[in-house]
Scaffold this motif. Structure first.
Motif, mmCIF file in Angstrom:
data_model
loop_
_atom_site.group_PDB
_atom_site.id
_atom_site.type_symbol
_atom_site.label_atom_id
_atom_site.label_comp_id
_atom_site.label_asym_id
_atom_site.label_seq_id
_atom_site.Cartn_x
_atom_site.Cartn_y
_atom_site.Cartn_z
ATOM 1 N N MET A 1 -9.450 -6.559 3.158
ATOM 2 C CA MET A 1 -8.721 -5.561 3.932
ATOM 3 C C MET A 1 -9.183 -5.609 5.388
ATOM 4 S SD MET A 1 -6.873 -3.615 1.675
ATOM 5 C CE MET A 1 -6.873 -1.846 1.886
ATOM 6 N N SER A 2 -8.239 -5.511 6.305
ATOM 7 C CA SER A 2 -8.592 -5.468 7.718
ATOM 8 C C SER A 2 -9.320 -4.164 8.035
ATOM 9 C CB SER A 2 -7.329 -5.571 8.581
ATOM 10 O OG SER A 2 -6.520 -4.413 8.411
ATOM 11 N N ARG A 3 -9.952 -4.128 9.190
ATOM 12 C CA ARG A 3 -10.680 -2.918 9.599
ATOM 13 C C ARG A 3 -9.748 -1.714 9.652
ATOM 14 N NH1 ARG A 3 -11.359 -0.467 14.402
ATOM 15 N NH2 ARG A 3 -10.179 -2.116 15.433
ATOM 16 N N THR A 4 -8.528 -1.910 10.157
ATOM 17 C CA THR A 4 -7.595 -0.788 10.268
ATOM 18 C C THR A 4 -7.058 -0.361 8.895
ATOM 19 O OG1 THR A 4 -5.958 -2.467 10.907
ATOM 20 C CG2 THR A 4 -6.877 -1.105 12.663
ATOM 21 N N ALA A 5 -6.685 -1.326 8.063
ATOM 22 C CA ALA A 5 -6.135 -0.993 6.748
ATOM 23 C C ALA A 5 -7.176 -0.335 5.843
ATOM 24 C CB ALA A 5 -5.585 -2.242 6.073
ATOM 25 N N SER A 6 -8.437 -0.733 6.003
ATOM 26 C CA SER A 6 -9.494 -0.209 5.122
ATOM 27 C C SER A 6 -9.776 1.271 5.347
ATOM 28 C CB SER A 6 -10.789 -1.014 5.314
ATOM 29 O OG SER A 6 -11.299 -0.840 6.624
ATOM 30 N N ARG A 7 -9.213 1.837 6.423
ATOM 31 C CA ARG A 7 -9.402 3.271 6.671
ATOM 32 C C ARG A 7 -8.488 4.150 5.815
ATOM 33 N NH1 ARG A 7 -9.134 2.871 13.186
ATOM 34 N NH2 ARG A 7 -11.200 1.995 13.591
ATOM 35 N N GLN B 1 -4.345 -7.993 7.714
ATOM 36 C CA GLN B 1 -4.124 -8.153 9.151
ATOM 37 C C GLN B 1 -4.493 -6.879 9.916
ATOM 38 O OE1 GLN B 1 0.105 -9.939 8.292
ATOM 39 N NE2 GLN B 1 -0.407 -10.412 10.424
ATOM 40 N N GLU B 2 -5.098 -7.081 11.087
ATOM 41 C CA GLU B 2 -5.325 -5.965 12.002
ATOM 42 C C GLU B 2 -3.981 -5.538 12.594
ATOM 43 O OE1 GLU B 2 -8.149 -4.277 13.397
ATOM 44 O OE2 GLU B 2 -9.235 -5.068 11.683
ATOM 45 N N PHE B 3 -3.838 -4.245 12.834
ATOM 46 C CA PHE B 3 -2.638 -3.766 13.528
ATOM 47 C C PHE B 3 -3.090 -2.664 14.474
ATOM 48 C CE2 PHE B 3 1.641 -1.941 14.061
ATOM 49 C CZ PHE B 3 2.374 -3.110 14.239
ATOM 50 N N THR B 4 -3.233 -3.010 15.732
ATOM 51 C CA THR B 4 -3.836 -2.110 16.701
ATOM 52 C C THR B 4 -2.854 -1.048 17.174
ATOM 53 O OG1 THR B 4 -3.190 -3.461 18.594
ATOM 54 C CG2 THR B 4 -5.289 -4.011 17.525
ATOM 55 N N VAL B 5 -3.380 -0.046 17.852
ATOM 56 C CA VAL B 5 -2.537 1.002 18.430
ATOM 57 C C VAL B 5 -1.584 0.390 19.458
ATOM 58 C CG1 VAL B 5 -2.501 3.175 19.716
ATOM 59 C CG2 VAL B 5 -4.314 2.752 18.054
ATOM 60 N N ARG C 1 -5.784 -2.015 -7.813
ATOM 61 C CA ARG C 1 -6.220 -3.167 -8.610
ATOM 62 C C ARG C 1 -5.624 -4.466 -8.060
ATOM 63 N NH1 ARG C 1 -7.822 -2.388 -13.766
ATOM 64 N NH2 ARG C 1 -6.397 -0.601 -14.000
ATOM 65 N N MET C 2 -4.363 -4.427 -7.663
ATOM 66 C CA MET C 2 -3.681 -5.616 -7.144
ATOM 67 C C MET C 2 -4.226 -6.045 -5.781
ATOM 68 S SD MET C 2 0.234 -4.730 -8.265
ATOM 69 C CE MET C 2 0.926 -6.169 -7.478
ATOM 70 N N LEU C 3 -4.839 -5.095 -5.070
ATOM 71 C CA LEU C 3 -5.369 -5.394 -3.736
ATOM 72 C C LEU C 3 -6.852 -5.770 -3.740
ATOM 73 C CD1 LEU C 3 -3.699 -2.469 -1.728
ATOM 74 C CD2 LEU C 3 -3.227 -4.905 -1.418
ATOM 75 N N GLN C 4 -7.482 -5.652 -4.904
ATOM 76 C CA GLN C 4 -8.944 -5.792 -4.957
ATOM 77 C C GLN C 4 -9.469 -7.133 -4.471
ATOM 78 O OE1 GLN C 4 -10.473 -4.264 -8.854
ATOM 79 N NE2 GLN C 4 -11.900 -3.273 -7.456
ATOM 80 N N ASP C 5 -8.727 -8.192 -4.721
ATOM 81 C CA ASP C 5 -9.201 -9.519 -4.337
ATOM 82 C C ASP C 5 -8.815 -9.883 -2.900
ATOM 83 O OD1 ASP C 5 -10.325 -9.877 -6.823
ATOM 84 O OD2 ASP C 5 -8.497 -10.779 -7.657
ATOM 85 N N MET D 1 0.846 -1.192 0.000
ATOM 86 C CA MET D 1 0.000 0.000 0.000
ATOM 87 C C MET D 1 0.887 1.249 0.000
ATOM 88 S SD MET D 1 -3.005 -1.164 2.706
ATOM 89 C CE MET D 1 -3.853 0.410 2.649
ATOM 90 N N ASN D 2 2.053 1.115 -0.622
ATOM 91 C CA ASN D 2 3.079 2.151 -0.496
ATOM 92 C C ASN D 2 2.744 3.452 -1.222
ATOM 93 O OD1 ASN D 2 4.654 0.436 1.051
ATOM 94 N ND2 ASN D 2 5.721 -0.406 -0.720
ATOM 95 N N ILE D 3 2.090 3.357 -2.382
ATOM 96 C CA ILE D 3 1.806 4.578 -3.153
ATOM 97 C C ILE D 3 0.697 5.378 -2.490
ATOM 98 C CG2 ILE D 3 1.034 5.491 -5.380
ATOM 99 C CD1 ILE D 3 2.292 2.970 -6.676
ATOM 100 N N GLY D 4 -0.384 4.711 -2.149
ATOM 101 C CA GLY D 4 -1.526 5.406 -1.563
ATOM 102 C C GLY D 4 -1.258 5.950 -0.179
ATOM 103 N N THR D 5 -0.316 5.345 0.554
ATOM 104 C CA THR D 5 0.010 5.827 1.901
ATOM 105 C C THR D 5 1.231 6.735 1.904
ATOM 106 O OG1 THR D 5 1.372 3.885 2.398
ATOM 107 C CG2 THR D 5 -0.978 3.770 2.974
ATOM 108 N N ASP D 6 1.756 7.016 0.703
ATOM 109 C CA ASP D 6 2.894 7.937 0.568
ATOM 110 C C ASP D 6 4.094 7.481 1.401
ATOM 111 O OD1 ASP D 6 3.554 10.141 -1.001
ATOM 112 O OD2 ASP D 6 3.372 11.550 0.664
#
Length: 301
Positions: free
Chosen positions: A229-235, A73-77, A222-226, A46-51
């Motif tokens: 996404m975890s709850r945290t990543a989907s934000r 995967q979830e990744f909590t605080v 496009r590569m991530l579409q299938d 997710m490197n491009i979209g997250t800069d």
């Protein structure tokens, strides 16, 4: 430079130039390493979209808290806090200088203030999220934990659900875990904030999005579409909008406009969050690396 000095943290809204300034600072210091305080840069692919800093930048200066887990995967605080503090301690043990940079306010507070972060109770949370009326949730929180309710804006549904999740799941009031985010104790960090006029920041967000699209943001989605996404990543901003475009639900222009609106709204929320922290030393951007490091040195005592 003495590694006994207070570590430097660079904060500010999205697209304010934190990562670039952190990289320039690390170059100038010569014996520094960077810790990303960004809740979304922990996800790989997710490197491009997250800069995320580029591979070349990461090869030049060691970076931590980047590409740690898959988006599924979830990744909590709490997980973030543990790994970031471990990285911080490791850098200092090796007599190097930690430079932290990011816009995830809660994650920054978790590092700076060593927050006592309660456990997760997903089943309780799922049940709470079925309640559509935020005011009903607020009334319930007033009954369960009036102190926590007094600390949370009655329109802040996300924080309200979290307080209820912990109070109901643990049987222990959410407010009992500490003084909350409204307490700002003295700190062993120098925290510097980058302040841009809103029109300039909005333009920077637009320019960054153009570059992200040119760099392959759409293909990354496009590569991530299938992949689920975890709850945290989907934000992470942008992925849902571009995914909707790829499914033919909206045009590319509609997707891009949605991303711009959400990014600018997010920037304003970040500004409001950081403005509440009296420990932050604000510098009017653009900020030179010399000005930043002079501010850091001047605030060591």
């Amino acid at each position: 430079m003495s590694t006994a000095e207070k570590p430097l943290i660079i904060v500010g809204p999205t697209a304010s130039g934190k990562s670039t300034l952190a990289l320039e600072s690390a170059r100038k210091l010569g014996n520094a390493e960077i810790i990303s305080v960004d809740a979304m840069q922990v996800y790989s692919n997710m490197n491009i979209g997250t800069d995320t800093p580029t591979e070349i930048e990461q090869a030049e200066i060691p970076h931590h808290m980047i590409n740690l887990v898959e988006p599924s995967q979830e990744f909590t605080v709490a997980q973030f806090q543990a790994k970031a503090l471990a990285a911080l301690n490791d850098i200092r043990k090796r007599s190097r200088i930690p430079v932290l940079a990011g816009g995830s306010g809660l994650h920054m507070r978790a590092i700076v203030d060593g927050l006592n972060i309660p456990s997760r109770y997903p089943q309780v949370r799922e049940q709470l999220e079925t309640e559509p009326d935020t005011s009903t949730l607020y009334k319930r929180l007033l009954e369960v934990d009036p102190l926590a309710a007094s600390r949370i804006d009655s329109s802040n549904r996300r924080r309200m659900i979290r307080a209820l999740e912990v109070s109901l799941g643990s049987g222990k009031a959410f407010s009992s875990y500490g003084p909350g985010l409204n307490s700002y104790p003295s700190t062993s960090f120098v925290i510097v904030g980058l302040r841009w006029p809103l029109p300039a920041l909005d333009e920077r967000i637009a320019v960054r999005l153009e570059k992200q699209i040119a760099d392959g943001f759409l293909e990354e989605v496009r590569m991530l579409q299938d992949q689920k996404m975890s709850r945290t990543a989907s934000r992470a901003i942008g992925y849902r909008s571009l995914s909707a475009h790829l499914r033919g639900e909206i045009s590319l222009n509609e997707a891009l406009n949605s991303i711009l609106i959400r990014s600018r709204q997010f920037a304003r929320r970040q500004i409001r969050w950081f403005k509440r922290d009296p420990r932050i030393i604000w510098l009017d951007a653009p900020v030179s690396v010399g000005e930043l490091l002079d501010t850091w040195k001047a605030n060591q005592s």
